[in-house]
Design a protein around this motif. Structure first.
Motif, PDB file in Angstrom:
ATOM      1  N   GLU A  23      46.315 -36.034  39.475  1.00  0.00           N
ATOM      2  CA  GLU A  23      45.672 -36.314  38.186  1.00  0.00           C
ATOM      3  C   GLU A  23      46.397 -35.683  36.997  1.00  0.00           C
ATOM      4  N   ASP A  24      47.388 -34.864  37.262  1.00  0.00           N
ATOM      5  CA  ASP A  24      48.216 -34.296  36.180  1.00  0.00           C
ATOM      6  C   ASP A  24      49.314 -35.271  35.767  1.00  0.00           C
ATOM      7  N   LYS A  36      48.457 -31.493  40.587  1.00  0.00           N
ATOM      8  CA  LYS A  36      47.721 -32.474  41.361  1.00  0.00           C
ATOM      9  C   LYS A  36      48.052 -33.868  40.823  1.00  0.00           C
ATOM     10  N   ASP A  49      47.983 -40.556  28.466  1.00  0.00           N
ATOM     11  CA  ASP A  49      47.835 -41.461  29.601  1.00  0.00           C
ATOM     12  C   ASP A  49      48.107 -42.883  29.119  1.00  0.00           C
TER      13      ASP A  49
END
Lengths: 114, 109
Positions: free
Chosen positions: B81-82, B79, B39
């Motif tokens: 968040e992936d 989703k 991230d």
């Protein structure tokens, strides 16, 4: 359990100055690695410690880079004197066993040399 | 020379739209193939290790597979968040992690 920590998170220095990066591995991990990611390029291996000994330092760019791991705990990576091309993100990782084992990474230190 | 190549460089998907990321490797004496997720502003986060051709591993919406020349990271019904950069790395006979440049995955809601 605390993960791998690195300090500082960011460092901005002038060309010719010295900077020291620190890495604290996960407790009990004998293997500690340093990596670097230069802007736009992939992550590159720098060196690998097993306890306090340098197992492999073939990735170190030149003799301006010096890594130490006193007592087999935390490690420092010193760049002296820093050059513009040393800018990038320096990651530290640790693992319990050797290179085939999972390496857990710290958040990195972003180094900018002006 | 050992090399790891990832494709595509970037991938935009709608939420729920399944796809696969590719990691091709030319590494002598493969000793492990690793997938990580990264991230922004963080270090790589471990996902999977594969050691031999034919091996598969799964975790939630992710499944990693390995052949003698490449590895795939399949993402099923992703989703938002992936969304992240997915990195592939291989360990060869020099016992160093050789990294690909990553695939930046964006999942739109």
């Amino acid at each position: 359990e605390a993960g791998v920590t690195q300090f500082p998170s960011h460092s901005v220095i002038e060309k010719g100055q010295t900077v020291t990066l620190r890495c604290d591995p996960i407790s009990g991990h004998d293997n500690l690695y340093w990596y670097r990611r230069v802007m736009g390029k992939e992550i590159k291996f720098l060196l690998h410690f097993v306890k306090e000994s340098k197992q492999d330092e073939s990735g170190m760019p030149n003799n301006r880079f010096l890594a130490e791991r006193t007592g087999g705990t935390y490690s420092t990576l010193k760049v002296q004197p820093a050059e513009l091309e040393d800018s990038g993100v320096y990651f530290c990782a640790s693992s319990q066993a050797g290179v085939r084992d999972t390496q857990y990474f710290g958040p990195g230190t972003r180094l900018t040399v002006l | 020379e050992d090399q790891v190549t990832q494709s595509p460089e970037a991938l935009r998907l709608q939420e729920g739209e399944s796809s696969s990321l590719n990691c091709s490797y030319t590494v002598s004496g493969l000793r492990g193939l690793f997938w990580y997720r990264q991230d922004p502003g963080k270090g790589p986060e471990f996902l999977f290790t594969l050691y031999s051709a034919g091996e598969e591993k799964e975790k939630e919406r992710l499944k990693a597979t390995l052949t003698k020349k490449e590895s795939f990271l399949h993402i099923t019904a992703p989703k938002p968040e992936d969304s992240a950069t997915y990195l592939c790395a291989a360990v060869g006979s020099n016992y160093q992690l050789i990294w690909g440049a990553g695939t930046k995955l964006i999942i739109k809601p």
